[in-house]
Design an enzyme around this catalytic site. Structure first.
Site, PDB file in Angstrom:
ATOM      1  N   GLU A 210      29.530  -1.934  12.051  1.00  0.00           N
ATOM      2  CA  GLU A 210      28.810  -2.587  10.914  1.00  0.00           C
ATOM      3  C   GLU A 210      28.638  -4.013  11.412  1.00  0.00           C
ATOM      4  O   GLU A 210      29.639  -4.828  11.383  1.00  0.00           O
ATOM      5  CB  GLU A 210      29.535  -2.528   9.520  1.00  0.00           C
ATOM      6  CG  GLU A 210      29.736  -1.040   8.914  1.00  0.00           C
ATOM      7  CD  GLU A 210      28.585  -0.673   8.886  1.00  0.00           C
ATOM      8  OE1 GLU A 210      27.520  -1.332   8.221  1.00  0.00           O
ATOM      9  OE2 GLU A 210      28.269   0.826   8.737  1.00  0.00           O
ATOM     10  N   CYS A 244      27.913 -11.087   5.564  1.00  0.00           N
ATOM     11  CA  CYS A 244      26.919 -10.361   6.543  1.00  0.00           C
ATOM     12  C   CYS A 244      25.747 -10.204   6.134  1.00  0.00           C
ATOM     13  O   CYS A 244      24.583 -10.251   6.844  1.00  0.00           O
ATOM     14  CB  CYS A 244      27.569  -9.228   7.227  1.00  0.00           C
ATOM     15  SG  CYS A 244      27.912  -7.796   5.903  1.00  0.00           S
TER      16      CYS A 244
END
Length: 491
Positions: A210, A244
């Site tokens: 991720e 993110c």
């Protein structure tokens, strides 16, 4: 033996004992994790405040609530997720049991990130427990206060052998990566992601990465610009931009740029007052290294909003940059901080080209009232996710897979997606020692007639629940056996 190797061996031994497999044990551990979050709320909030300057309500909203939802969903759906999954049959397998059985992978390594030290570390753990695995939890050393609380308190609630917590910095992580795991789940930057993947390759260990990237937000000139900017400002400056999936930059036509800048200024003031430095809901940069990195990027454009900074507090105000070109420093790396560049484009055609000339982002945001334009952006670009007319909220929906593509990551998670990602989906076929006449279709000698009949049988699909059709096919199967026995022997 190092501390890291000992933790992995302990987890491996616990997994081999079979303790993690029964559904009741998985449920008990998930409920214990929920108790941990409930009973240690103040410890969690205090550690996040000390690491990132987060308010207690901010921690509740962006870390605790999402964990509670994930755990409760896993407890509720555990039996369903773990049950055998029937698949379509062919005429030749009509009387057989044929299904997919999820089974645990083994020992999972979870390497968390510092920006949301609780959510991004424990969400994969929920899936690992639900899938019946053991897991070694490695919180980020950058968020040191959260890591310390996790190390001290989590073992008071969970099985210490199956779910050990290992803290430390780069050397401890490198030692962990020398060990053999059955899956590695990493959240962080692409540079470290490459190191993780290289280490995993030595053991042929599958990975979920991720990562991040520069997620664009395109604003169509014909949409409600005020609402678009309000939602972008919220998504960008939450957690001081250290998210993110934060919109990394804005693409818009020059004709609406001044309005975009003004609406962003208004939204920042509404959210964080005239002095964000004193606002409880506006946090701080994680450390001075990142503070200086972000400050250096501010020279990539003209400051239109904000720009104030205080190194002693690792404070950088919500900042909007204009006059930003595509090749400026601020456009060469993920910002991961409270800087929002606005880049002018001629329209959606240029916006799509601009995005496609760069690495695939974790998410693309598009703001428009035109469904055709949204569908075009979706069809002509690639990203981990696409969200129209809002920011961030797709992460709150466990039914949606969350993850990147290309440089922004591989693999996905949330809800059942985490369970499946951390399971081996084992194909199972249980046959009987009967109907041997039909099996002669596959035995030598191979004749044209046998090939023809086999093709017909394999192409006929039996959907689950089609009782009348299944009954008809049973009759056909009997006929097939008769035909096979009487006629196909002739070739």
């Amino acid at each position: 033996m190092s501390r890291e190797e000992h933790a992995v061996r302990r987890a491996r031994s616990g997994f081999r004992s079979g303790r993690s497999r029964p559904l009741e044990h998985r449920r008990q551990q998930l409920e214990a994790l929920l108790r941990f979050i409930s009973e240690r709320r103040s410890d969690i909030a205090d550690s996040a405040r000390r690491d990132l300057g987060k308010s207690q309500n901010g921690v509740e909203l962006f870390e605790v609530v999402v964990l509670e939802v994930e755990i409760k969903l896993a407890v509720e759906k555990l039996a369903e997720w773990a049950a055998p999954r029937p698949v379509e049959k062919t005429l030749l397998t009509l009387s057989d049991e044929i299904y997919v059985q999820p089974e645990p992978l083994g020992v999972v390594l979870i390497i968390g990130a510092w920006n949301y030290p609780w959510a991004v570390t424990l969400l994969p753990l929920v899936g690992a427990i639900a899938a019946g695995n053991a897991a070694v939890v490695k919180p980020s050393e950058v968020s040191c206060h959260s890591a310390r609380v996790m190390e001290e308190l989590l073992p008071l609630y969970l099985d210490q052998d199956l779910y050990p917590v290992v803290t430390g910095g780069m050397s401890e992580t490198q030692e962990l990566l020398k060990q053999r795991f059955d899956h590695i789940f990493f959240t962080g930057g692409s540079a470290v992601g490459r190191v993780v993947m290289e280490a995993a390759a030595r053991h042929l260990t599958p990975v979920t990465l991720e990562l991040g990237g520069k997620s664009p937000a395109y604003i169509d000139k014909n949409c409600n610009v005020a609402v678009a900017c309000r939602r972008i400002a919220w998504g960008k400056f939450v957690n001081c931009g250290q998210t993110c999936i934060a919109p990394d930059y804005i693409l818009c036509e020059a004709s609406i740029q001044d309005r975009v800048l003004e609406e962003l200024r208004r939204s920042i003031k509404d959210f964080y007052t005239d002095d964000p430095k004193t606002c409880e809901d506006y946090g701080r940069i994680i450390n001075r290294r990142h503070f200086n990195r972000i400050l250096a990027l501010m020279g990539g454009g003209t400051v239109a909003v904000g720009g104030e900074a205080d190194e002693s507090q690792c404070y950088i105000a919500p900042t909007v940059l204009k006059d930003v070109s595509g090749d400026s420093d601020v456009m060469k790396e993920e910002i991961f901080g409270p800087l929002l560049p606005v880049v002018s484009v001629a329209g959606v055609d240029e916006a799509i080209r601009f995005v496609n000339e760069r690495e695939k982002p974790l998410v693309i945001y598009v703001f428009s009232n035109d469904g055709k334009l949204i569908r075009r952006v979706k069809a002509e670009t690639s990203s981990g996710s696409l969200l129209a007319n809002d920011c961030l909220i797709h992460f709150s929906i466990p039914a949606l897979p969350f993850g990147g593509v290309g440089n922004s990551g591989m693999g996905c998670y949330r809800g059942r997606h985490t369970f499946d990602r951390l399971s081996h989906l084992r194909g199972c076929l249980i046959r009987r020692l009967q109907m041997e006449a039909v099996n002669s279709l596959r035995y030598p000698p191979h004749t044209t007639g046998k090939v023809s009949w086999t093709r017909r049988f394999l192409l006929l699909q039996v959907k689950q629940g089609g009782l009348r059709r299944a009954a008809l096919l049973v009759a056909m199967l009997s006929l097939a056996a008769f035909v096979t026995q009487r006629f196909l022997r002739r070739g």
